[in-house]
Scaffold this motif. Structure first.
Motif, mmCIF file in Angstrom:
data_model
loop_
_atom_site.group_PDB
_atom_site.id
_atom_site.type_symbol
_atom_site.label_atom_id
_atom_site.label_comp_id
_atom_site.label_asym_id
_atom_site.label_seq_id
_atom_site.Cartn_x
_atom_site.Cartn_y
_atom_site.Cartn_z
ATOM 1 N N TRP A 14 -2.688 7.436 -9.299
ATOM 2 C CA TRP A 14 -2.009 7.069 -10.540
ATOM 3 C C TRP A 14 -1.287 5.730 -10.402
ATOM 4 O O TRP A 14 -1.242 4.944 -11.355
ATOM 5 C CB TRP A 14 -1.046 8.165 -10.977
ATOM 6 C CG TRP A 14 -1.771 9.285 -11.651
ATOM 7 C CD1 TRP A 14 -1.967 10.541 -11.167
ATOM 8 C CD2 TRP A 14 -2.425 9.245 -12.922
ATOM 9 N NE1 TRP A 14 -2.696 11.283 -12.055
ATOM 10 C CE2 TRP A 14 -2.995 10.515 -13.146
ATOM 11 C CE3 TRP A 14 -2.593 8.271 -13.894
ATOM 12 C CZ2 TRP A 14 -3.707 10.825 -14.297
ATOM 13 C CZ3 TRP A 14 -3.296 8.575 -15.044
ATOM 14 C CH2 TRP A 14 -3.847 9.846 -15.229
ATOM 15 N N VAL A 15 -0.733 5.455 -9.217
ATOM 16 C CA VAL A 15 -0.112 4.145 -8.973
ATOM 17 C C VAL A 15 -1.177 3.050 -9.038
ATOM 18 O O VAL A 15 -0.969 1.994 -9.648
ATOM 19 C CB VAL A 15 0.623 4.139 -7.616
ATOM 20 C CG1 VAL A 15 1.071 2.739 -7.239
ATOM 21 C CG2 VAL A 15 1.820 5.079 -7.661
ATOM 22 N N ALA A 16 -2.338 3.300 -8.416
ATOM 23 C CA ALA A 16 -3.437 2.324 -8.466
ATOM 24 C C ALA A 16 -3.936 2.132 -9.899
ATOM 25 O O ALA A 16 -4.303 1.017 -10.283
ATOM 26 C CB ALA A 16 -4.583 2.776 -7.561
ATOM 27 N N THR A 17 -3.927 3.195 -10.696
ATOM 28 C CA THR A 17 -4.318 3.074 -12.100
ATOM 29 C C THR A 17 -3.350 2.168 -12.853
ATOM 30 O O THR A 17 -3.767 1.305 -13.630
ATOM 31 C CB THR A 17 -4.363 4.454 -12.771
ATOM 32 O OG1 THR A 17 -5.332 5.259 -12.097
ATOM 33 C CG2 THR A 17 -4.727 4.357 -14.239
ATOM 34 N N ALA A 18 -2.064 2.349 -12.610
ATOM 35 C CA ALA A 18 -1.060 1.519 -13.287
ATOM 36 C C ALA A 18 -1.182 0.059 -12.868
ATOM 37 O O ALA A 18 -1.123 -0.852 -13.717
ATOM 38 C CB ALA A 18 0.337 2.049 -12.981
ATOM 39 N N ILE A 19 -1.385 -0.194 -11.585
ATOM 40 C CA ILE A 19 -1.552 -1.574 -11.109
ATOM 41 C C ILE A 19 -2.830 -2.177 -11.672
ATOM 42 O O ILE A 19 -2.848 -3.328 -12.124
ATOM 43 C CB ILE A 19 -1.543 -1.619 -9.573
ATOM 44 C CG1 ILE A 19 -0.161 -1.232 -9.039
ATOM 45 C CG2 ILE A 19 -1.921 -3.005 -9.063
ATOM 46 C CD1 ILE A 19 -0.114 -1.026 -7.547
ATOM 47 N N GLY A 20 -3.921 -1.415 -11.669
ATOM 48 C CA GLY A 20 -5.187 -1.901 -12.218
ATOM 49 C C GLY A 20 -5.084 -2.209 -13.697
ATOM 50 O O GLY A 20 -5.600 -3.226 -14.170
ATOM 51 N N ALA A 21 -4.414 -1.342 -14.444
ATOM 52 C CA ALA A 21 -4.233 -1.594 -15.871
ATOM 53 C C ALA A 21 -3.364 -2.832 -16.096
ATOM 54 O O ALA A 21 -3.625 -3.626 -17.003
ATOM 55 C CB ALA A 21 -3.608 -0.380 -16.554
#
Length: 95
Positions: A14-21
């Motif tokens: 979820w952290v990687a999703t937020a950074i990717g977004a």
């Protein structure tokens, strides 16, 4: 309450999703240089699709049609983004 590996992996995804977004949005609205815009977009795509794949692998329920579609499509997007990142890297002469 102890944090096991499964919870840590899902939290990290979820952290990687937020950074990717964030990288994806920055590529669309914040960056003006075309090459840097493409690189931010590609980095965001890799993080987003990799995190989605991690959450699919870590889920406890049976896979749905959407999950199977993502399992086949996400690696294609990841490979394409990594290829473009390699193509837009610094030239061999370092200039």
């Amino acid at each position: 309450m102890t944090l096991d590996v499964h919870q840590f992996a899902v939290g990290a995804s979820w952290v990687a999703t937020a950074i990717g977004a964030g990288l994806w949005l920055w590529s669309w609205f914040g960056e003006q240089d075309a090459i840097r815009k493409l690189r931010f977009l590609d980095c965001g795509v890799v993080l987003l699709f990799a995190s989605v794949l991690l959450r699919i692998v870590a889920q406890d329920k049976p896979m749905t049609v959407w999950d199977w579609a993502m399992v086949f499509v996400a690696p294609l997007f990841i490979v394409a983004a990594l290829w473009r990142l390699a193509r837009t890297a610094c030239p061999p002469g370092g200039r």
